[in-house]
Design a protein around this motif. Structure first.
Motif, mmCIF file in Angstrom:
data_model
loop_
_atom_site.group_PDB
_atom_site.id
_atom_site.type_symbol
_atom_site.label_atom_id
_atom_site.label_comp_id
_atom_site.label_asym_id
_atom_site.label_seq_id
_atom_site.Cartn_x
_atom_site.Cartn_y
_atom_site.Cartn_z
ATOM 1 N N SER A 5 0.855 -1.151 0.066
ATOM 2 C CA SER A 5 0.126 -0.103 0.040
ATOM 3 C C SER A 5 0.890 1.354 0.056
ATOM 4 N N GLY A 6 0.350 2.213 -0.615
ATOM 5 C CA GLY A 6 1.147 3.501 -0.619
ATOM 6 C C GLY A 6 0.516 4.588 0.505
ATOM 7 N N PRO A 7 1.297 5.485 0.552
ATOM 8 C CA PRO A 7 0.794 6.355 1.603
ATOM 9 C C PRO A 7 -0.581 6.846 1.555
ATOM 10 N N LEU A 8 -1.384 6.994 2.554
ATOM 11 C CA LEU A 8 -2.725 7.324 2.209
ATOM 12 C C LEU A 8 -3.126 8.793 1.528
ATOM 13 N N HIS A 9 -2.275 9.656 2.061
ATOM 14 C CA HIS A 9 -2.202 10.993 1.372
ATOM 15 C C HIS A 9 -0.965 11.109 0.418
ATOM 16 N N GLN A 10 -0.989 11.747 -0.754
ATOM 17 C CA GLN A 10 -0.194 11.737 -1.846
ATOM 18 C C GLN A 10 -0.372 13.222 -2.472
ATOM 19 N N ASP A 11 0.970 13.492 -2.669
ATOM 20 C CA ASP A 11 0.803 14.961 -3.515
ATOM 21 C C ASP A 11 0.034 14.884 -4.706
ATOM 22 N N GLY A 12 -0.768 15.842 -5.038
ATOM 23 C CA GLY A 12 -1.522 15.932 -6.166
ATOM 24 C C GLY A 12 -3.006 15.254 -6.033
ATOM 25 N N ASP A 13 -3.274 14.970 -4.805
ATOM 26 C CA ASP A 13 -4.676 14.085 -4.657
ATOM 27 C C ASP A 13 -5.939 15.022 -4.994
ATOM 28 N N SER A 14 -6.579 14.507 -5.552
ATOM 29 C CA SER A 14 -8.079 15.378 -5.844
ATOM 30 C C SER A 14 -8.573 15.649 -4.713
ATOM 31 N N GLN A 15 -9.578 16.573 -4.687
ATOM 32 C CA GLN A 15 -10.487 16.727 -3.436
ATOM 33 C C GLN A 15 -11.378 15.498 -2.971
ATOM 34 N N ALA A 16 -11.667 14.731 -4.119
ATOM 35 C CA ALA A 16 -12.603 13.629 -3.850
ATOM 36 C C ALA A 16 -11.791 12.691 -3.132
ATOM 37 N N MET A 17 -10.236 12.547 -3.345
ATOM 38 C CA MET A 17 -9.364 11.409 -2.783
ATOM 39 C C MET A 17 -9.296 11.704 -1.229
ATOM 40 N N THR A 18 -8.822 13.065 -1.185
ATOM 41 C CA THR A 18 -8.723 13.555 0.098
ATOM 42 C C THR A 18 -9.945 13.441 1.157
ATOM 43 N N THR A 19 -11.054 13.664 0.534
ATOM 44 C CA THR A 19 -12.315 13.610 1.495
ATOM 45 C C THR A 19 -12.606 12.154 1.863
ATOM 46 N N ALA A 20 -12.281 11.088 0.601
ATOM 47 C CA ALA A 20 -12.521 9.653 1.061
ATOM 48 C C ALA A 20 -11.697 9.446 2.009
ATOM 49 N N VAL A 21 -10.166 9.826 1.881
ATOM 50 C CA VAL A 21 -9.282 9.179 2.944
ATOM 51 C C VAL A 21 -9.515 9.786 4.180
ATOM 52 N N ASN A 22 -9.867 11.020 4.205
ATOM 53 C CA ASN A 22 -10.061 11.598 5.674
ATOM 54 C C ASN A 22 -11.295 11.070 6.425
ATOM 55 N N GLN A 23 -12.386 10.734 5.456
ATOM 56 C CA GLN A 23 -13.653 10.165 6.132
ATOM 57 C C GLN A 23 -13.544 8.888 6.683
ATOM 58 N N LEU A 24 -12.856 7.890 5.719
ATOM 59 C CA LEU A 24 -12.691 6.447 6.142
ATOM 60 C C LEU A 24 -11.589 6.437 7.216
ATOM 61 N N VAL A 25 -10.397 7.158 7.396
ATOM 62 C CA VAL A 25 -9.571 7.278 8.630
ATOM 63 C C VAL A 25 -10.465 7.582 9.738
ATOM 64 N N GLU A 26 -11.250 8.745 9.783
ATOM 65 C CA GLU A 26 -12.188 8.926 10.771
ATOM 66 C C GLU A 26 -13.184 7.892 11.254
ATOM 67 N N LEU A 27 -13.387 7.098 10.315
ATOM 68 C CA LEU A 27 -14.377 6.060 10.771
ATOM 69 C C LEU A 27 -13.589 4.548 11.156
ATOM 70 N N LYS A 28 -12.198 4.612 11.176
ATOM 71 C CA LYS A 28 -11.260 3.912 11.582
ATOM 72 C C LYS A 28 -11.388 2.612 10.709
ATOM 73 N N ALA A 29 -11.614 2.765 9.410
ATOM 74 C CA ALA A 29 -11.446 1.570 8.272
ATOM 75 C C ALA A 29 -9.929 1.083 8.067
ATOM 76 N N LYS A 30 -9.939 0.004 7.996
ATOM 77 C CA LYS A 30 -8.525 -0.641 7.720
ATOM 78 C C LYS A 30 -8.362 -0.505 6.303
ATOM 79 N N LEU A 31 -7.913 0.802 6.027
ATOM 80 C CA LEU A 31 -7.552 1.500 4.842
ATOM 81 C C LEU A 31 -6.357 0.987 4.196
ATOM 82 N N ARG A 32 -6.471 0.595 2.807
ATOM 83 C CA ARG A 32 -5.012 0.665 2.042
ATOM 84 C C ARG A 32 -5.177 1.276 0.925
ATOM 85 N N ARG A 33 -3.971 1.697 0.107
ATOM 86 C CA ARG A 33 -4.354 2.409 -1.087
ATOM 87 C C ARG A 33 -3.347 1.753 -2.094
#
Length: 80
Positions: A5-33
């Motif tokens: 998995s790459g880092p959850l936040h990456q340079d050049g992320d779209s607003q949609a990606m940033t929002t999704a990552v932030n919300q899923l982290v807040e929900l404590k999802a076992k998130l990979r990218r």
């Protein structure tokens, strides 16, 4: 075998990606990218910019968007 998995936040992320990552982290999802465009929780994959949802080895789900993706994760008890 899981792909690294790459880092959850990456340079050049779209607003949609940033929002999704932030919300899923807040929900404590076992998130990979697995790629710059894809998020993965358990067997569920989400592409925020296209709003596409797909379960491993299946066609894309008819539902679209972050809220629908979160709904799938809740149905499968993949959120803390």
């Amino acid at each position: 075998m899981k792909k690294p998995s790459g880092p959850l936040h990456q340079d050049g992320d779209s607003q949609a990606m940033t929002t999704a990552v932030n919300q899923l982290v807040e929900l404590k999802a076992k998130l990979r990218r697995p790629s710059p465009y894809q998020l993965k929780v358990g067997c569920w994959n989400f592409w925020p910019d296209k709003e596409t949802i797909q379960r491993d080895s299946q066609c894309s789900a008819p539902e679209r968007g972050l809220e629908a993706f979160i709904g799938k994760l809740r149905e499968d008890n993949l959120l803390a």
